[in-house]
Design a protein around this motif. Structure first.
Motif, short mmCIF file in Angstrom:
data_model
loop_
_atom_site.label_atom_id
_atom_site.label_comp_id
_atom_site.label_asym_id
_atom_site.label_seq_id
_atom_site.Cartn_x
_atom_site.Cartn_y
_atom_site.Cartn_z
N GLY A 70 6.03 -9.44 -7.83
CA GLY A 70 6.60 -8.15 -7.82
C GLY A 70 6.01 -7.08 -8.47
N THR A 71 4.88 -7.44 -9.04
CA THR A 71 4.02 -6.43 -9.92
C THR A 71 3.26 -5.50 -9.12
N VAL A 72 3.45 -4.35 -8.91
CA VAL A 72 2.56 -3.36 -8.44
C VAL A 72 0.87 -3.42 -9.14
N VAL A 73 0.03 -3.71 -8.26
CA VAL A 73 -1.19 -4.10 -9.01
C VAL A 73 -2.32 -2.74 -8.71
N GLN A 74 -1.99 -1.95 -7.35
CA GLN A 74 -2.45 -0.66 -7.04
C GLN A 74 -1.69 -0.13 -6.02
N PHE A 91 0.99 5.50 2.87
CA PHE A 91 1.05 4.80 1.22
C PHE A 91 0.87 3.56 1.65
N LEU A 92 0.13 2.75 0.50
CA LEU A 92 -0.17 1.42 0.44
C LEU A 92 0.15 1.10 -0.94
N TRP A 93 0.70 -0.11 -1.06
CA TRP A 93 0.90 -0.90 -2.35
C TRP A 93 0.55 -2.22 -2.21
N GLU A 94 -0.23 -2.62 -3.38
CA GLU A 94 -0.75 -4.02 -3.66
C GLU A 94 0.17 -4.68 -4.53
N VAL A 95 1.22 -5.65 -4.19
CA VAL A 95 2.20 -6.16 -4.86
C VAL A 95 1.92 -7.69 -4.98
N THR A 96 2.13 -8.44 -6.13
CA THR A 96 2.00 -9.79 -6.33
C THR A 96 3.06 -10.47 -5.72
N VAL A 97 3.19 -11.73 -5.04
CA VAL A 97 3.94 -12.44 -4.57
C VAL A 97 4.38 -13.60 -5.43
#
Length: 183
Positions: free
Chosen positions: A44-48, A177-183
């Motif tokens: 759930g960490t937002v990477v960028q 909008f775009l978010w890169e999120v860890t799974v």
């Protein structure tokens, strides 16, 4: 501690009690941290994050899909991340005398559909029966690589022969909008 040429040597530092460290300590900067892997980041960490805004008017007088100016070239840091996409389409939809008004919007990645199509309807009756405003929609996917890929938004009026529609007709903007999120 014994000073040697104005500095404290390692042997004296190792023997120093923690109680000797008092007062405000300087902040530690993470600017030089590199090489983190997705496994080191909590789920759930937002990477960028990236976004694009568009206020360009498009008269939707065709039932074909039309590119808006909303476009982002996005390069994920990790192939296993989830790309969360949200678009907000500022659409004006008006029904005709004998047909409902209908405008649609969708998100594409590298020219292929990657979101559900959002459909915005208006009733019969011309300008008395319209739908005007911002319409948010979202989706998510695992890109599966770290290649730079283009995400964009398209709109259309599939009932163009009997109803009216436009993108950004009135003040306001559409957005992607775009978010890169860890799974």
């Amino acid at each position: 501690a014994e000073l040697i040429d104005g500095a404290v040597d390692d042997s004296h530092m190792a023997a120093m009690a923690a109680s000797k460290l008092t007062g405000a300590l300087p902040a530690i900067s993470g600017a030089s941290l590199t090489g983190l892997t997705s496994a080191q980041l909590p789920s759930g960490t937002v990477v960028q994050f990236a976004y694009d805004m568009d206020g360009d008017f498009i008269n939707l007088n065709t039932d074909s899909w039309v590119d808006t100016a909303l476009s982002i070239t996005f390069t994920p840091k990790f192939a296993t991340s989830r790309i969360v996409m949200q678009a907000i389409a500022n659409l004006y939809v008006v029904g005709g005398g004998s047909t409902h008004g209908l405008c649609e919007a969708k998100i594409l990645k590298e020219g292929s559909d990657v979101s559900e199509t959002i459909s915005i309807y208006a009733g019969y009756g011309g300008t008395e029966s319209n739908n005007t405003g911002t319409n948010p929609f979202a989706d998510a996917l695992i890109q599966g690589n770290t290649n730079a890929e283009v995400y964009k938004v398209q709109v259309r009026n599939p009932q163009s022969s009997g109803s009216g529609g436009s993108h950004n007709q009135y003040s306001g903007k559409s957005a992607l909008f775009l978010w890169e999120v860890t799974v």
